[in-house]
Design a protein around this motif. Structure first.
Motif, short mmCIF file in Angstrom:
data_model
loop_
_atom_site.label_atom_id
_atom_site.label_comp_id
_atom_site.label_asym_id
_atom_site.label_seq_id
_atom_site.Cartn_x
_atom_site.Cartn_y
_atom_site.Cartn_z
N LEU A 1 0.81 -1.21 0.00
CA LEU A 1 0.00 0.00 0.00
C LEU A 1 0.84 1.27 0.00
CD1 LEU A 1 -2.71 -1.04 2.61
CD2 LEU A 1 -2.83 -1.18 0.13
N THR A 2 2.14 1.17 0.27
CA THR A 2 2.97 2.38 0.29
C THR A 2 3.26 2.84 -1.13
OG1 THR A 2 4.97 1.02 0.37
CG2 THR A 2 4.08 1.76 2.47
N PRO A 3 3.17 4.15 -1.37
CA PRO A 3 3.42 4.66 -2.73
C PRO A 3 4.90 4.61 -3.06
CG PRO A 3 3.02 6.47 -1.22
CD PRO A 3 2.79 5.20 -0.45
N TYR A 4 5.19 4.45 -4.33
CA TYR A 4 6.57 4.42 -4.79
C TYR A 4 6.83 5.62 -5.68
CZ TYR A 4 6.75 -0.39 -3.16
OH TYR A 4 6.74 -1.51 -2.37
N GLY A 5 8.04 6.16 -5.64
CA GLY A 5 8.42 7.24 -6.52
C GLY A 5 7.99 8.59 -5.99
N LEU A 6 8.24 9.59 -6.78
CA LEU A 6 7.91 10.96 -6.45
C LEU A 6 6.83 11.49 -7.38
CD1 LEU A 6 11.55 12.33 -6.13
CD2 LEU A 6 10.03 11.70 -4.28
N GLU A 7 6.00 12.37 -6.84
CA GLU A 7 5.00 12.99 -7.70
C GLU A 7 5.67 14.08 -8.51
OE1 GLU A 7 1.49 14.31 -5.73
OE2 GLU A 7 1.46 12.58 -4.41
N ALA A 8 5.47 14.06 -9.80
CA ALA A 8 6.08 15.07 -10.67
C ALA A 8 5.07 15.50 -11.72
CB ALA A 8 7.32 14.50 -11.34
N ILE A 9 5.16 16.75 -12.07
CA ILE A 9 4.30 17.28 -13.12
C ILE A 9 5.19 17.58 -14.32
CG2 ILE A 9 2.77 19.16 -13.76
CD1 ILE A 9 2.10 19.47 -10.80
N ALA A 10 4.91 16.93 -15.42
CA ALA A 10 5.70 17.15 -16.63
C ALA A 10 5.19 18.39 -17.35
CB ALA A 10 5.59 15.93 -17.54
N PRO A 11 6.09 19.17 -17.92
CA PRO A 11 5.63 20.35 -18.66
C PRO A 11 4.83 19.94 -19.89
CG PRO A 11 7.99 20.04 -18.93
CD PRO A 11 7.53 19.03 -17.93
N GLN A 12 3.78 20.68 -20.13
CA GLN A 12 2.90 20.39 -21.25
C GLN A 12 3.28 21.27 -22.44
OE1 GLN A 12 0.66 17.91 -21.10
NE2 GLN A 12 1.48 17.52 -19.05
N PRO A 13 3.15 20.75 -23.65
CA PRO A 13 3.45 21.59 -24.83
C PRO A 13 2.40 22.69 -24.96
CG PRO A 13 2.52 19.49 -25.50
CD PRO A 13 2.74 19.41 -24.02
N PRO A 14 2.80 23.82 -25.54
CA PRO A 14 1.83 24.91 -25.69
C PRO A 14 0.74 24.52 -26.68
CG PRO A 14 3.85 25.42 -26.86
CD PRO A 14 4.10 24.15 -26.11
N PRO A 15 -0.43 25.10 -26.54
CA PRO A 15 -1.51 24.79 -27.49
C PRO A 15 -1.13 25.24 -28.90
CG PRO A 15 -2.22 26.43 -25.87
CD PRO A 15 -0.84 26.03 -25.51
N PRO A 16 -1.66 24.56 -29.91
CA PRO A 16 -1.31 24.95 -31.29
C PRO A 16 -1.80 26.37 -31.60
CG PRO A 16 -3.03 23.26 -31.26
CD PRO A 16 -2.59 23.46 -29.85
N ASN A 17 -1.10 27.01 -32.52
CA ASN A 17 -1.42 28.37 -32.98
C ASN A 17 -1.35 29.41 -31.86
OD1 ASN A 17 -1.87 27.32 -35.53
ND2 ASN A 17 -4.05 27.00 -35.13
#
Length: 142
Positions: free
Chosen positions: A38-54
């Motif tokens: 039940l213990t979580p593994y790893g770290l929480e990370a937010i990946a950068p998102q690409p900018p919207p088109p146009n």
């Protein structure tokens, strides 16, 4: 369960009964085996998102912020003149979107240390982590 047989006992014997101890250890082992998945593994990370088109490209962000204090005690942030009363507000605005909070302070060689110390204090009040002083030797690369 151990049992002493024989008649040669002259007084009480101190034999430790290890059966309850083994029971406790087995129960703890089972508890830890159940909890471990039940213990979580790893770290929480937010990946950068690409900018919207146009969408327009983001403005190029100058990485180095230099506060320059001239002989007449006028203050500039990256060659933009600013009043001392507005310095903290402007630094908070500049560093609101930056992760790295580093600023360099360049004072005129004929300037007393008091205005430089005030600028350092204002930068610390704006939440700047690292403050560097630029000297003529540093600027020359020595």
């Amino acid at each position: 369960m151990a049992m002493a047989v024989g008649g040669g006992g002259s007084g009480p014997k101190a034999d430790m009964n290890v059966t309850p101890l083994i029971d406790v250890l087995l129960v703890l082992l089972i508890i830890f085996m159940v909890i471990t998945p039940l213990t979580p593994y790893g770290l929480e990370a937010i990946a950068p998102q690409p900018p919207p088109p146009n969408s327009p490209p983001p403005p190029s962000d100058q990485r180095t912020v230099v506060i320059q204090i001239d002989k007449d005690r006028s203050i500039k942030i990256n060659q933009d003149p600013i009043l001392e009363s507005q310095l903290q507000e402007r630094l908070v605005q500049i560093f609101s979107t930056r992760a790295e909070r580093t600023v360099f302070i360049r004072g005129d060689k004929d300037l007393e240390y008091e205005p430089v110390a005030r600028a350092i204090d204002i930068a610390k009040g704006a939440g700047i982590d690292k403050i560097g002083l630029m000297t003529p030797k540093i600027e020359a690369g020595q």
